[in-house]
Design a protein around this motif. Sequence first.
Motif, PDB file in Angstrom:
ATOM      1  N   HIS A 140       0.234  -7.629  -7.696  1.00 45.27           N
ATOM      2  CA  HIS A 140      -0.969  -6.739  -7.528  1.00 45.27           C
ATOM      3  C   HIS A 140      -2.027  -7.394  -8.753  1.00 45.27           C
ATOM      4  CE1 HIS A 140       0.939  -4.146  -4.843  1.00 45.27           C
ATOM      5  NE2 HIS A 140       0.021  -3.181  -4.819  1.00 45.27           N
ATOM      6  N   HIS A 171       6.462  -6.896  -0.228  1.00 43.90           N
ATOM      7  CA  HIS A 171       6.838  -6.562   1.151  1.00 43.90           C
ATOM      8  C   HIS A 171       7.417  -7.543   1.835  1.00 43.90           C
ATOM      9  CE1 HIS A 171       5.772  -2.724  -0.235  1.00 43.90           C
ATOM     10  NE2 HIS A 171       4.534  -3.085  -0.408  1.00 43.90           N
ATOM     11  N   ASP A 227       5.354   1.480  -3.954  1.00 38.03           N
ATOM     12  CA  ASP A 227       4.152   1.094  -3.126  1.00 38.03           C
ATOM     13  C   ASP A 227       4.392   1.692  -1.630  1.00 38.03           C
ATOM     14  OD1 ASP A 227       2.173  -1.430  -3.526  1.00 38.03           O
ATOM     15  OD2 ASP A 227       2.885  -0.893  -1.430  1.00 38.03           O
ATOM     16  N   CYS A 237      -0.327  -7.824   2.907  1.00 37.90           N
ATOM     17  CA  CYS A 237       1.303  -7.592   3.143  1.00 37.90           C
ATOM     18  C   CYS A 237       1.319  -7.193   4.384  1.00 37.90           C
ATOM     19  CB  CYS A 237       1.725  -6.408   2.302  1.00 37.90           C
ATOM     20  SG  CYS A 237       1.255  -4.750   2.356  1.00 37.90           S
ATOM     21  N   CYS A 256      -1.807  -9.671  -3.657  1.00 38.52           N
ATOM     22  CA  CYS A 256      -2.599  -8.522  -2.743  1.00 38.52           C
ATOM     23  C   CYS A 256      -4.019  -9.220  -2.975  1.00 38.52           C
ATOM     24  CB  CYS A 256      -2.367  -7.430  -3.646  1.00 38.52           C
ATOM     25  SG  CYS A 256      -0.793  -6.987  -3.626  1.00 38.52           S
ATOM     26  N   CYS A 315      -7.367  -7.592  -0.963  1.00 34.18           N
ATOM     27  CA  CYS A 315      -6.760  -6.145  -0.306  1.00 34.18           C
ATOM     28  C   CYS A 315      -7.155  -4.932  -1.141  1.00 34.18           C
ATOM     29  CB  CYS A 315      -5.449  -6.220   0.157  1.00 34.18           C
ATOM     30  SG  CYS A 315      -4.791  -4.851   0.706  1.00 34.18           S
ATOM     31  N   ILE A 316      -7.004  -5.317  -2.471  1.00 35.18           N
ATOM     32  CA  ILE A 316      -7.123  -4.063  -3.282  1.00 35.18           C
ATOM     33  C   ILE A 316      -8.373  -4.162  -4.263  1.00 35.18           C
ATOM     34  CG2 ILE A 316      -5.632  -5.311  -5.020  1.00 35.18           C
ATOM     35  CD1 ILE A 316      -5.738  -1.578  -4.230  1.00 35.18           C
ATOM     36  N   ARG A 376     -12.920   0.043  -1.353  1.00 31.39           N
ATOM     37  CA  ARG A 376     -11.842  -0.441  -1.596  1.00 31.39           C
ATOM     38  C   ARG A 376     -12.032  -2.098  -1.670  1.00 31.39           C
ATOM     39  NH1 ARG A 376      -5.762   0.405  -1.120  1.00 31.39           N
ATOM     40  NH2 ARG A 376      -4.822  -1.772  -0.247  1.00 31.39           N
TER      41      ARG A 376
HETATM   42 FE1  SF4 Z   1      -0.119  -4.683   0.493  1.00 32.36          FE
HETATM   43 FE2  SF4 Z   1      -2.579  -4.584  -0.136  1.00 32.36          FE
HETATM   44 FE3  SF4 Z   1      -1.153  -2.631  -1.224  1.00 32.36          FE
HETATM   45 FE4  SF4 Z   1      -0.738  -5.322  -1.896  1.00 32.36          FE
HETATM   46  S1  SF4 Z   1      -2.579  -3.826  -2.410  1.00 32.36           S
HETATM   47  S2  SF4 Z   1       0.802  -3.819  -1.447  1.00 32.36           S
HETATM   48  S3  SF4 Z   1      -1.338  -6.317   0.150  1.00 32.36           S
HETATM   49  S4  SF4 Z   1      -1.656  -3.010   0.908  1.00 32.36           S
END
Ligand code: SF4
Length: 644
Positions: free
Chosen positions: A68, A104, A122, A300, A360, A363-364, A387
């Motif tokens: 992350h 994951h 998570d 993921c 990640c 995505c984050i 997000r």
């Molecule tokens: Fe999955 Fe996105 Fe969470 Fe990372 S931040 S675990 S890629 S949903």
Amino acid sequence: MKRPPLNVTRKILAAHLVEGDPAKDAELGIRIDQTLTQDATGTMAYLQFESMDVPHVRNELAVSYVDHNTVQIGFENADDHDFLASVAKKFGIVYSKCGNGICHQLHLERFGKPGKTLLGSDSHTPTGGGIGMIAIGAGGIDIAVAMAGGAFHIPTPKVRGIKLTGRLPKGCSAKDVILKVLEKYGTKGNVGWIFEYFGPGVKTLDVPSRATITNMGAELGVTTSVFPSDTVTKQFLVAQGRGQDWVELVADKGAAYDDIFEIDLSKLEPLMAAPHSPGNIVTVKKMKGTKVNQIMIGSCTNSSYRDIRTVALYLKGKHVAEDVEVGIACGSRQVVNMLAADGSLAILVKAGCRILENACGFCIGAHMSPRTGAISLRTNNRNFEGRSGTKSAQVYLVSPETAAASALTGKVEDPRKAPVAAVPAPKKFPIDDEMFLYRKTAGKGLKKTEIVRGPNIAPVPKGVPMPEAYKAVCAIKVGDKITTDHIMPAGARLKFRSNIPAYAKFVFEPCDPKFHDNCLANREKGLANVIVAGESYGQGSSREHAALCPMYLGVKAVIAKSIERIHRANLINFGIVPFTFADAKDYDALEAGMALELPDIRAAVTGDGTAMVKAGGRTITVKTALSDREKHLLLCGGLLASLA
Ligand code: SF4
Ligand code: MIC
């Protein structure tokens, strides 16, 4: 006595049951075989594990992933990584180095085993359901307890069978299946359910496709989702060099489900989740031709070899439209190596894609935030407002097929127009476990190892026992579907995860930037802070910081119309009472800043969970249904305090 026929869920739960009776009790305790953490939740989980004074992990396998916080602007991320590596070495945990991939995807490739239980800090841990595991997301402290050998508690589940028939048409894929399920069941109201996939359509989906479906099952708010373990699962494990990990696990003939929903895969069409919820489903057909500014592929959810190879096939010999930005984040080094070996990587680079780290990232909202007001198509699993890092951006969640077809024109395109050939399941995956450290000492621990602690790693605050009564203030009033991203923003704020006083400054930042200061002022005056919310409070991630930081700010209760599962458990773990309104209309009577009184809170928690709240000259009734274990945690001031 012959036992009744069981579905896959009930088989795995029965084999792991340590507390409770599914026929009688509202809560079950299950044994956890495997645990996983990621760095953003892991530092807290391991600080809590350390404080439990256990010499080494006691479950079958514990893996600590770093995926992350990988951008490393400033010292904080790198310090966290060193801390995590030293903890892993000391306590017998496998450590997945930064750059190895997303937890994951990696866990599915290298460690997941059918029939086992997996608990992860998570919310997308249910990815493991794609390989026939009961894999559940939870707060870090629950993972710490499981690593110390303790049970994990779930609401006694109802099991919904999702019967799959037929075969997906060309241009459609697993993402369209889970978007269909989200269209039907939405992102709220599914607390306590487990979704189990069965039926003749299951064998048409490979393991990565199944994992896409169980991964994004998290958006439904269910406890988890699971597929059977069949010959397709066996083929995947054999190709990963792990044939010995396979066991067959299918529902018994005649096994019952509490409810059944049937999807004929052959009738599906490409779907997308429109802003700002994964449950806001529209057809690609409807959106066709919409101008797009950015396309992000991976995370993921859709970052397997199958997914990215499919994208490469769409882009082969072509170039992405000049006014669209396309980024690709693969799930693991294994995926990158395979794409390099078969020429896909070269195709993607030539087509003008930006190749990102296996992490990640976008995505984050850790990077690749789109421009103001952008339309961004993304293959990840969440499109909550802001997000992506850009509040005004409109994020649509799509399949890799839709993303790739749209990249070519810079407009939303139907991938069925020019579909590419299906990517066959690989016979052999290239195996390279070199970035998993301490595999040889896993489970043992090395006593003498020093734990490395940078200056950003602060001690974990502990709650205090609950008093008889609270004089309080309604510190904030929020609406429906407040996500953990609203409560405890990630993105640029992620680097404070290991430092609660620093991170607490950002609680509710997107809703009320004064929340932190107001709460501290109330706390100074000896007043408790109360959060008032609408439906489905705490949707989304497993981050316990969304409870831990409010606890630090003196929040003692949440009163909502409804509360999501993981967040509810996290609130209890940190001594915050999760109340719901007895009459939802009373929500209208409460306002931010209002003085509140909870005169008999201890008695209410000890008793049947019904409490009176005095607010502005009237008394309203709130309630909470608690198991004996949960009552004990709340009275002690949270899980950590209960261990003292
Ligand atoms: Fe999955 Fe996105 Fe969470 Fe990372 S931040 S675990 S890629 S949903
Ligand atoms: C997410 O997808 O929101 C996260 C970031 O992976 C979270 C965990 C976290 O907040 O660290 C999750 O899904 O649980």
